[in-house]
Write a protein that holds these residues in place. Structure first.
Motif, PDB file in Angstrom:
ATOM      1  N   VAL A  39      49.707  41.204  35.461  1.00 57.15           N
ATOM      2  CA  VAL A  39      48.622  40.240  35.512  1.00 57.15           C
ATOM      3  C   VAL A  39      49.242  38.901  35.137  1.00 57.15           C
ATOM      4  O   VAL A  39      50.089  38.829  34.296  1.00 57.15           O
ATOM      5  N   SER A  40      48.832  37.896  35.756  1.00 54.29           N
ATOM      6  CA  SER A  40      49.367  36.587  35.487  1.00 54.29           C
ATOM      7  C   SER A  40      49.458  36.344  34.025  1.00 54.29           C
ATOM      8  O   SER A  40      48.525  36.379  33.325  1.00 54.29           O
ATOM      9  N   ALA A  41      50.521  36.077  33.711  1.00 55.33           N
ATOM     10  CA  ALA A  41      50.584  35.800  32.326  1.00 55.33           C
ATOM     11  C   ALA A  41      51.703  34.872  32.152  1.00 55.33           C
ATOM     12  O   ALA A  41      52.398  34.628  32.969  1.00 55.33           O
ATOM     13  N   LEU A  42      52.218  34.648  31.654  1.00 54.03           N
ATOM     14  CA  LEU A  42      53.200  33.779  31.225  1.00 54.03           C
ATOM     15  C   LEU A  42      52.440  32.715  30.519  1.00 54.03           C
ATOM     16  O   LEU A  42      51.892  31.900  31.102  1.00 54.03           O
ATOM     17  N   ILE A  64      42.620  29.874  43.819  1.00 54.62           N
ATOM     18  CA  ILE A  64      43.562  30.995  43.704  1.00 54.62           C
ATOM     19  C   ILE A  64      43.060  32.188  44.507  1.00 54.62           C
ATOM     20  O   ILE A  64      43.837  32.873  45.176  1.00 54.62           O
ATOM     21  N   MET A  65      41.751  32.408  44.487  1.00 54.35           N
ATOM     22  CA  MET A  65      41.174  33.571  45.176  1.00 54.35           C
ATOM     23  C   MET A  65      41.216  33.447  46.691  1.00 54.35           C
ATOM     24  O   MET A  65      41.100  34.448  47.401  1.00 54.35           O
ATOM     25  N   ASN A  85      44.993  38.597  40.339  1.00 56.94           N
ATOM     26  CA  ASN A  85      44.290  38.562  39.056  1.00 56.94           C
ATOM     27  C   ASN A  85      42.795  38.339  39.221  1.00 56.94           C
ATOM     28  O   ASN A  85      42.010  38.598  38.313  1.00 56.94           O
ATOM     29  N   PHE A  86      42.418  37.809  40.385  1.00 59.95           N
ATOM     30  CA  PHE A  86      41.023  37.394  40.566  1.00 59.95           C
ATOM     31  C   PHE A  86      40.361  38.016  41.795  1.00 59.95           C
ATOM     32  O   PHE A  86      39.252  37.648  42.145  1.00 59.95           O
ATOM     33  N   ASP A  87      41.019  38.951  42.460  1.00 65.26           N
ATOM     34  CA  ASP A  87      40.432  39.504  43.679  1.00 65.26           C
ATOM     35  C   ASP A  87      39.287  40.464  43.408  1.00 65.26           C
ATOM     36  O   ASP A  87      38.615  40.900  44.338  1.00 65.26           O
ATOM     37  N   LYS A  88      39.020  40.791  42.132  1.00 69.79           N
ATOM     38  CA  LYS A  88      37.849  41.633  41.801  1.00 69.79           C
ATOM     39  C   LYS A  88      36.654  40.777  41.395  1.00 69.79           C
ATOM     40  O   LYS A  88      35.632  41.311  40.981  1.00 69.79           O
ATOM     41  N   VAL A  89      36.825  39.449  41.480  1.00 66.61           N
ATOM     42  CA  VAL A  89      35.732  38.547  41.105  1.00 66.61           C
ATOM     43  C   VAL A  89      34.755  38.425  42.263  1.00 66.61           C
ATOM     44  O   VAL A  89      35.145  38.201  43.414  1.00 66.61           O
ATOM     45  N   SER A  90      33.465  38.566  41.963  1.00 62.55           N
ATOM     46  CA  SER A  90      32.416  38.429  42.985  1.00 62.55           C
ATOM     47  C   SER A  90      31.907  37.004  43.056  1.00 62.55           C
ATOM     48  O   SER A  90      31.726  36.452  44.144  1.00 62.55           O
ATOM     49  N   LYS A  91      31.673  36.383  41.882  1.00 63.12           N
ATOM     50  CA  LYS A  91      31.037  35.056  41.873  1.00 63.12           C
ATOM     51  C   LYS A  91      31.419  34.303  40.606  1.00 63.12           C
ATOM     52  O   LYS A  91      31.535  34.894  39.537  1.00 63.12           O
ATOM     53  N   ILE A  92      31.627  32.994  40.756  1.00 65.56           N
ATOM     54  CA  ILE A  92      31.908  32.126  39.604  1.00 65.56           C
ATOM     55  C   ILE A  92      30.864  31.029  39.587  1.00 65.56           C
ATOM     56  O   ILE A  92      30.671  30.317  40.575  1.00 65.56           O
ATOM     57  N   LYS A 148      33.082  42.237  40.885  1.00 65.48           N
ATOM     58  CA  LYS A 148      32.638  43.219  41.880  1.00 65.48           C
ATOM     59  C   LYS A 148      32.639  44.618  41.273  1.00 65.48           C
ATOM     60  O   LYS A 148      31.869  45.491  41.660  1.00 65.48           O
ATOM     61  N   GLN A 149      33.558  44.829  40.335  1.00 66.77           N
ATOM     62  CA  GLN A 149      33.739  46.138  39.731  1.00 66.77           C
ATOM     63  C   GLN A 149      34.370  45.930  38.362  1.00 66.77           C
ATOM     64  O   GLN A 149      34.853  44.846  38.047  1.00 66.77           O
ATOM     65  N   VAL A 150      34.354  46.966  37.565  1.00 61.70           N
ATOM     66  CA  VAL A 150      35.041  46.884  36.282  1.00 61.70           C
ATOM     67  C   VAL A 150      36.533  46.716  36.552  1.00 61.70           C
ATOM     68  O   VAL A 150      37.110  47.415  37.383  1.00 61.70           O
ATOM     69  N   TYR A 151      37.149  45.757  35.885  1.00 62.00           N
ATOM     70  CA  TYR A 151      38.578  45.504  36.046  1.00 62.00           C
ATOM     71  C   TYR A 151      39.160  45.282  34.643  1.00 62.00           C
ATOM     72  O   TYR A 151      39.092  44.188  34.086  1.00 62.00           O
ATOM     73  N   ALA A 152      39.685  46.339  34.073  1.00 60.58           N
ATOM     74  CA  ALA A 152      40.085  46.332  32.665  1.00 60.58           C
ATOM     75  C   ALA A 152      41.022  45.188  32.276  1.00 60.58           C
ATOM     76  O   ALA A 152      40.893  44.634  31.195  1.00 60.58           O
ATOM     77  N   PRO A 153      41.991  44.805  33.125  1.00 59.40           N
ATOM     78  CA  PRO A 153      42.924  43.754  32.686  1.00 59.40           C
ATOM     79  C   PRO A 153      42.369  42.332  32.807  1.00 59.40           C
ATOM     80  O   PRO A 153      43.083  41.378  32.520  1.00 59.40           O
ATOM     81  N   PHE A 154      41.108  42.167  33.247  1.00 59.99           N
ATOM     82  CA  PHE A 154      40.668  40.821  33.631  1.00 59.99           C
ATOM     83  C   PHE A 154      40.734  39.796  32.507  1.00 59.99           C
ATOM     84  O   PHE A 154      41.015  38.622  32.746  1.00 59.99           O
ATOM     85  N   LYS A 155      40.462  40.218  31.252  1.00 61.54           N
ATOM     86  CA  LYS A 155      40.445  39.209  30.183  1.00 61.54           C
ATOM     87  C   LYS A 155      41.803  38.518  30.046  1.00 61.54           C
ATOM     88  O   LYS A 155      41.881  37.343  29.693  1.00 61.54           O
ATOM     89  N   TYR A 156      42.873  39.269  30.390  1.00 64.28           N
ATOM     90  CA  TYR A 156      44.206  38.647  30.316  1.00 64.28           C
ATOM     91  C   TYR A 156      44.377  37.590  31.416  1.00 64.28           C
ATOM     92  O   TYR A 156      45.159  36.662  31.278  1.00 64.28           O
TER      93      TYR A 156
END
Length: 576
Positions: free
Chosen positions: A17-20, A151-152, A163-170, A183-191
């Motif tokens: 997941v994007s991090a740095l 990014i999406m 990192n953001f392809d599970k996002v439905s709406k902002i 769109k769905q539960v995505y456990a790593p999203f907070k990172y």
């Protein structure tokens, strides 16, 4: 080079997941972390570098490197040098504490911990009310929405898209509040929210397909930033200069000027450190580690960090002569793994500062698969046996031949990296001993990144990933949904079973259940081998004792960019 995983010059990147990816005061953890990863101990330095004292304003911090930046536009950063520059120029939405928890620091854009709904499908973020860009314009929820939506967009070509392809709406609820629906539960999203933001008012009228080539990110005069320092100068291949931003909205940095100085190679860079020309080196070659440790004015930390090195085996026929991929057969890839003396590399090249890896999960992390991953011990005879079973026979010059094709390939790596140069020579001999011709080729990192890594044009690469996130998700690197150039699967690896398992691993929040998924992934990926996994390695950090910081702000090794941990609170002992 490293996630956006960024690749270490990889990044890597490792970005996973994007991090740095800094600032004072009390930290706060995110709400409802149902899948909180196991906390890891912060790395300890070999010497105790921290000392209490009253910070002094002023002075210059000179950081050494041997790779120039590509672009500091946060939407496109995926190399270590550009990521380094981001640490000084941009504030993140959220930051990491020493244990890898996502927190809202005084220097984070977020005013408080994110709120996550009970069903894990909604994230609420509140920004501080005094944020502003370096040109004086306010930083608002619209900037965050713009950055994430850009990014999406697949047409943008951002390495952080996974990192953001599970996002439905902002939704920008108002200037300070943002609501993100999944769109769905995505456990790593907070990172994924420990990320830098780009200015909407600068980039909104630029077509996404032209944004990467826009001067924003490469021209200091046109690069509006959000962090404690401003970018004032870039002399390519020589240095970048960052000056303290007098209009910065957050706690003021103590250090007035940061110089990011670029050397031809690691050896020259370390000699500059020894002479006192630079103050910090994030990757001392192990061959020079003993010499650096003898210098009284330098502190060294040499524990392995969140990086691993690998040989990436390209599977796209168009990248080979006659479109023949020599390692198309699984047994051939396994034979190559048996042929490589990885432990010898750790013992003799890394001088013991590293450990073998058989899958893309950090040793001693909660996702460490242990014996579930196949361990390829150095065994040339086993390699020869597997090659013979796949139809390879010795040619007139001793090199294996199959269906009229010699087993010969080019291995690319970045020039100036002495570790990779030595490792490539070891592998060249190892492969020759089993009848495979490997031709090493060193390339300047910036050119390599643009011409080979990003588009995925090579036979094989010797590279490393720097894992920017503590989460083990590796879908963006290994799933067939993320082929280069829009994704980080630059070896064009496709395995339907693994594609499903990577998705499954992010859809559950229970850590024990996730651990079982990643064990299964480790077994499959270490058997099928898109990469020859080599080792986790240390990039020994060395810094001048002129750099001062309190113990809680000391550099760390367990997180990406940990060498700059809390740099906003450091001060220079020679500041006047």
């Amino acid at each position: 080079m490293a996630s956006k995983k960024k690749w270490l010059s990889l990044m890597v990147s490792l970005s996973v997941v994007s991090a740095l990816f800094v600032g004072c005061g009390d930290s706060k953890t995110v709400d409802a972390p149902k899948d909180e990863p196991k906390k890891e101990e912060a790395a300890k330095t070999d010497d105790k570098p921290a000392e209490s004292g009253e910070p002094t304003q002023g002075g210059t911090l000179t950081v050494g490197t041997f790779s120039d930046i590509v672009s500091v536009n946060p939407i496109f950063v995926q190399d270590t040098a550009s990521g380094d520059a981001e640490q000084f120029l941009y504030a993140k939405l959220f930051d990491y504490d020493k244990e890898g928890n996502v927190v809202a620091e005084p220097w984070s854009l977020a005013a408080e911990p994110m709120k996550i709904s009970e069903d894990g499908l909604t994230y609420e973020v509140k920004l501080k009310d005094n944020l502003k860009w370096s040109d004086g314009q306010p930083i608002t929820a619209d900037d965050v929405k713009f950055t994430l939506e850009t990014i999406m967009n697949p047409e943008t070509g951002s390495p952080a898209i996974s990192n953001f392809d599970k996002v439905s709406k902002i939704e920008a609820v108002d200037a300070q509040n943002l609501k993100i629906t999944m769109k769905q539960v995505y456990a790593p999203f907070k990172y994924s929210l420990a990320a830098e933001i780009a200015p909407q008012h600068v980039l909104k009228d630029i077509k996404v397909t032209e944004m990467q080539k826009n001067p924003y990110g490469t021209d200091p005069a046109k690069t509006v930033t959000s962090g404690p320092w401003k970018w004032t100068e870039w002399k390519q291949k020589e240095y970048l200069k960052f000056e303290a931003n007098s209009d910065y909205w957050g706690p003021k940095p103590n250090i007035s000027t940061v110089v990011y100085k670029i050397y031809a190679d690691q050896n020259t860079e370390v000699q500059a450190l020894i002479k006192g020309d630079i103050d910090l080196v994030s990757g001392v070659p192990v061959t020079q580690l003993d010499a650096v440790k003898k210098i009284d004015s330098i502190n060294v930390a040499s524990l392995p960090g969140p990086q691993y090195e690998f040989v990436g085996l390209n599977r796209k026929p168009e990248n080979f002569k006659d479109k023949f991929v020599p390692w198309e057969g699984q047994k051939t890839r396994q034979a190559m793994a048996y042929a490589v003396n990885r432990q010898g590399m750790v013992d003799n090249v890394l001088k013991g500062v590293g450990q073998l890896m058989n899958a893309p999960f950090m040793p001693n992390s909660w996702a460490d698969p242990g014996d579930a991953a196949v361990n390829y011990q150095f065994d040339p005879e086993k390699a020869k046996q597997l090659l013979a079973e796949e139809g390879w026979k010795a040619g007139s010059d001793g090199i294996l031949v199959k269906d009229g094709h010699r087993f010969s390939f080019e291995l690319q790596y970045n020039s100036g990296n002495s570790r990779r140069e030595q490792v490539s020579l070891v592998m060249q001999q190892n492969f020759k001993d089993v009848g495979i011709e490997m031709i090493p080729k060193a390339i300047d990192f910036a050119a390599w990144n643009e011409q080979n890594l990003t588009p995925g044009k090579f036979n094989a690469i010797l590279l490393g990933w720097s894992l920017n996130s503590p989460d083990p998700d590796g879908e963006s690197t290994f799933s067939s949904k993320f082929f280069a150039p829009t994704g980080q699967n630059m070896v064009f690896y496709k395995n339907d079973k693994l594609d499903k398992l990577w998705e499954e691993g992010t859809k559950v929040v229970d850590q024990e259940k996730r651990k079982e998924v990643y064990k299964e992934i480790a077994t499959e990926i270490s058997t099928d081998l898109p990469y020859i996994f080599l080792y986790q390695y240390g990039t020994p950090q060395a810094h001048s004792k002129k750099i001062k910081f309190n113990e809680e702000d000391a550099p760390i090794s367990n997180l990406a960019y940990g060498e700059f941990f809390h740099v906003i609170k450091w001060w220079m002992g020679d500041a006047k």
